[in-house]
Motif scaffolding. Sequence first.
Motif: not given
Ligand SMILES: Nc1ncnc2c1ncn2[C@@H]1O[C@H](COP(=O)(O)OP(=O)(O)O)[C@@H](O)[C@H]1O
Lengths: 279, 278
Positions: A55-60, A223, A273-274
């Motif tokens: 949830g820290c923003g890695k996938s983002t 986050r 997920t983003p």
């Molecule tokens: N489409 C979205 N809309 C709103 N919030 C999102 C969305 N996708 C992810 N988030 C939130 O953004 C944060 C970062 O997500 P993500 O990059 O997936 O984290 P990680 O990959 O590190 O687990 C998380 O708290 C997640 O809940």
Amino acid sequence: MSPVANHASPGIQGHIEIKNLYIQLGSGDQAFEAVQNVSVSIKPGEFVCLLGPSGCGKSTLLGALAGHLQPSDGSIHVDSLPLNGPHPERGLVFQQHTLFPWKTVMDNVAFGLKMKGILRAERHKRAGELLELVGLAGFEQHYPFQLSGGMQQRVEIARVLINHPKVMLMDEPFGALDAQTRMMMQQLLLDVWESIKTTIVFITHDIDEALFLADRILIMSPRPGRIIEQTVLEFVRPRKPELLTSDRFIQLKRHCLELLHTQSADFPLQRLTPLGVIS
Amino acid sequence: MGSITEADSIPAERIDLNRREAGRRLRRVSSIAICVLLWHLASTRHMDLGVITFQNVPSPAEVLAAARELLESQKMLSHLTASMSRVFSGFLGAAVIGIGLGLMIGRSRFAEDTLLPPLEMLRPIPAVAWIPLSILMFPSSELSMIFITFTGALFPILLSTIHGVEAVDARLIASARSLGSGRRAVFTEVILPAAAPSIFTGLSIGMGTAWFCLVTAEMIAGQFGIGYYTWASYTIQNYADIVVGMLLIGLLGMGSSVLVKKLGNRLMPWHASEIRKS
Ligand SMILES: Nc1ncnc2c1ncn2[C@@H]1O[C@H](COP(=O)(O)OP(=O)(O)O)[C@@H](O)[C@H]1O
Ligand SMILES: [Mg+2]
């Protein structure tokens, strides 16, 4: 071979330059900063692991590198060119279930060549070679659901490699595998990387995995995601499983654990997920 | 490589499975047999339960005799072909338009905003309610019946298509784009095959509703067809033929739905086996 020698070699492309990157997710009242002021420079051919609590923003961050998410501020350059959407030069590998279920293993791997308009016979020949490289010769005509999780991830890797990517972006690619298969896949990935020398940005929340694979690890805060520490790993390559129990490894692991521990998440974990789908 | 060695499973287990499978089949067949038996008892004894009476209901034997007679007379053939060609035309039109609109609405917000509201308003209107207007709108009663069939099949196909398109895993689309797919390739290589199972479910349901609506239309506007035949049998008090007509309708509806499903499984081997596995 030392890791430093890896990236010094000329001719390898895949230099990533991230400067003051901010990424917003959600819209309206729900909008928030998922990635905050990230600046990183990744050398051509470097293997970087991005480590952080879920949830820290890695996938983002990875989604932005892939070109699927638009940063709200800052810039990303690959080989001095600003990003402009997704590109086969930047291959993306997810955790699981992102092979095309309706295509055979062969056609999944050959997909990138089909998109380039290469004829069927030629693309099957090259896909066959890659399947051999990842140890899946003989499974060409299987469908993904007929393969185990580890085999599916090998197909994913082959499917990306067929485009000769400068950069491979891997989002917890082994996160859904059992411990033993995961070790095998890590070894396989290192072997493949040794032979093709592409830049790899590899996301994980598994400290062992990050320390075993990477030339350098970047540790992210909860986050909003910022990079709070970088560590260059000087373990010699090729790396062997014994590394996992060496003193230096354990010392670094303890250090990472402490960092990640003190930075515990205090927001409800959402299954978002983003890129828009629960995974 | 565990998932591939299914052939190794222990024979004893397999026998056990076979026995359980056979047991289930037996139960299903007996269930139908018991229903027929109850029908037989109720009709031959002219049971009268107050709210419902079996006094004029033909018995299974009478129905069987009527069916045999009907088959020999070949009178049925023209009714059958009339109904089937109507269902086929209406269903085909509904498939083309339903899938086409569904793909557009599922993919584009603009199409959703402009096309979906009127369709949502038309959706709750039952096929029967369309009959008077469609008689007024179309030059022949044949066309108006096809139209009724069309309306019946359209909505299940449309909604399943929209749902299928909207449910496509965004990571699959992202993967395809990262592998070099443009808009068109994403559509043909990802959206279409990913939505296909849902579309086929819609087609199969639509086939059922098409029969359902056709029969209603034929009862009111037809001069041929199984629905017409069933209703005509009532007006001339041929009670056994009513049930023959009903059974035929059920059989044909079920048969064509199964046909659509089989076709789907043939076209989507990955999907059929995935379902079998889970
Ligand atoms: N489409 C979205 N809309 C709103 N919030 C999102 C969305 N996708 C992810 N988030 C939130 O953004 C944060 C970062 O997500 P993500 O990059 O997936 O984290 P990680 O990959 O590190 O687990 C998380 O708290 C997640 O809940
Ligand atoms: Mg993630």
